[in-house]
Design a protein around this motif. Structure first.
Motif, PDB file in Angstrom:
ATOM      1  N   TYR A 164       0.854  -1.170   0.000  1.00  0.00           N
ATOM      2  CA  TYR A 164       0.000   0.000   0.000  1.00  0.00           C
ATOM      3  C   TYR A 164       0.899   1.231   0.000  1.00  0.00           C
ATOM      4  N   GLY A 165       0.334   2.366  -0.321  1.00  0.00           N
ATOM      5  CA  GLY A 165       1.109   3.592  -0.346  1.00  0.00           C
ATOM      6  C   GLY A 165       1.192   4.243   1.017  1.00  0.00           C
ATOM      7  N   HIS A 166       2.363   4.760   1.336  1.00  0.00           N
ATOM      8  CA  HIS A 166       2.573   5.476   2.596  1.00  0.00           C
ATOM      9  C   HIS A 166       3.036   6.896   2.255  1.00  0.00           C
ATOM     10  N   ILE A 167       2.211   7.873   2.551  1.00  0.00           N
ATOM     11  CA  ILE A 167       2.521   9.261   2.219  1.00  0.00           C
ATOM     12  C   ILE A 167       3.472   9.827   3.265  1.00  0.00           C
ATOM     13  N   LYS A 168       4.632  10.312   2.803  1.00  0.00           N
ATOM     14  CA  LYS A 168       5.621  10.910   3.688  1.00  0.00           C
ATOM     15  C   LYS A 168       5.442  12.423   3.787  1.00  0.00           C
ATOM     16  N   LEU A 169       5.078  13.056   2.680  1.00  0.00           N
ATOM     17  CA  LEU A 169       4.967  14.511   2.637  1.00  0.00           C
ATOM     18  C   LEU A 169       3.922  14.890   1.597  1.00  0.00           C
ATOM     19  N   SER A 170       3.026  15.773   1.962  1.00  0.00           N
ATOM     20  CA  SER A 170       2.031  16.246   1.003  1.00  0.00           C
ATOM     21  C   SER A 170       1.416  17.542   1.504  1.00  0.00           C
ATOM     22  N   ASP A 171       1.189  18.458   0.575  1.00  0.00           N
ATOM     23  CA  ASP A 171       0.442  19.663   0.919  1.00  0.00           C
ATOM     24  C   ASP A 171      -0.844  19.751   0.089  1.00  0.00           C
ATOM     25  N   MET A 172      -1.219  18.636  -0.532  1.00  0.00           N
ATOM     26  CA  MET A 172      -2.434  18.580  -1.346  1.00  0.00           C
ATOM     27  C   MET A 172      -3.669  18.551  -0.457  1.00  0.00           C
ATOM     28  N   PRO A 173      -4.792  19.047  -0.987  1.00  0.00           N
ATOM     29  CA  PRO A 173      -6.058  18.856  -0.264  1.00  0.00           C
ATOM     30  C   PRO A 173      -6.362  17.355  -0.153  1.00  0.00           C
ATOM     31  N   ASP A 174      -7.128  16.989   0.859  1.00  0.00           N
ATOM     32  CA  ASP A 174      -7.404  15.570   1.132  1.00  0.00           C
ATOM     33  C   ASP A 174      -7.969  14.817  -0.065  1.00  0.00           C
ATOM     34  N   GLU A 175      -8.911  15.422  -0.771  1.00  0.00           N
ATOM     35  CA  GLU A 175      -9.549  14.742  -1.897  1.00  0.00           C
ATOM     36  C   GLU A 175      -8.532  14.479  -3.017  1.00  0.00           C
ATOM     37  N   MET A 176      -7.731  15.484  -3.346  1.00  0.00           N
ATOM     38  CA  MET A 176      -6.718  15.323  -4.384  1.00  0.00           C
ATOM     39  C   MET A 176      -5.672  14.299  -3.961  1.00  0.00           C
ATOM     40  N   ARG A 177      -5.258  14.342  -2.710  1.00  0.00           N
ATOM     41  CA  ARG A 177      -4.255  13.407  -2.194  1.00  0.00           C
ATOM     42  C   ARG A 177      -4.736  11.964  -2.344  1.00  0.00           C
ATOM     43  N   GLY A 178      -5.994  11.722  -2.015  1.00  0.00           N
ATOM     44  CA  GLY A 178      -6.548  10.375  -2.150  1.00  0.00           C
ATOM     45  C   GLY A 178      -6.575   9.904  -3.593  1.00  0.00           C
ATOM     46  N   GLU A 179      -6.953  10.787  -4.509  1.00  0.00           N
ATOM     47  CA  GLU A 179      -7.000  10.416  -5.925  1.00  0.00           C
ATOM     48  C   GLU A 179      -5.614  10.154  -6.486  1.00  0.00           C
ATOM     49  N   VAL A 180      -4.639  10.971  -6.088  1.00  0.00           N
ATOM     50  CA  VAL A 180      -3.267  10.782  -6.567  1.00  0.00           C
ATOM     51  C   VAL A 180      -2.696   9.477  -6.016  1.00  0.00           C
ATOM     52  N   LYS A 181      -2.907   9.228  -4.742  1.00  0.00           N
ATOM     53  CA  LYS A 181      -2.405   7.987  -4.129  1.00  0.00           C
ATOM     54  C   LYS A 181      -3.002   6.771  -4.827  1.00  0.00           C
TER      55      LYS A 181
END
Length: 117
Positions: free
Chosen positions: A31-48
């Motif tokens: 699974y993906g583990h996000i280390k750093l992100s400044d994206m909005p939650d919705e965008m972050r989920g779609e990118v992941k």
């Protein structure tokens, strides 16, 4: 103190073998583990989700996976996206605020997704 005579001779019974790096324990991290992100939650989920899908679709082709994610991002969130997938890399980038994510997949595979200015 260390003396040269303490070194084993080249003809001794000791052998030098390259170290083998055992990463089998990382296979369970699928699974993906996000280390750093400044994206909005919705965008972050779609990118992941897009990254994980691309890596599963192209498991041995990081270039193909990067291209797949970039095309999805360009269609969904506008142009100028960059995707870097690989092992052992550092980065320093200039990016549009709220458009950067750095994550790991499978324990050691790093992914950087960002939108350039």
């Amino acid at each position: 103190f260390f003396r040269p005579s303490d070194l084993p001779s080249p003809h001794s019974s000791m052998s030098v073998q390259p170290c083998k790096l055992d990463r089998t324990h990382l296979d369970s991290f699928n699974y993906g583990h996000i280390k750093l992100s400044d994206m909005p939650d919705e965008m972050r989920g779609e990118v992941k989700e897009a990254v994980v899908t691309a890596i599963e679709k192209f498991p041995d082709n990081f270039e193909g996976a990067s291209k797949h994610v970039k095309e999805l991002m360009d269609k969904k969130f506008g142009t100028y996206w960059h995707v870097i997938i690989g092992h052992s890399f550092g980065f320093e980038v200039t990016y549009e605020l709220k458009h950067l994510m750095y994550m790991y997949f499978g324990g050691s595979l790093a992914i950087l997704v960002f939108k350039a200015l």
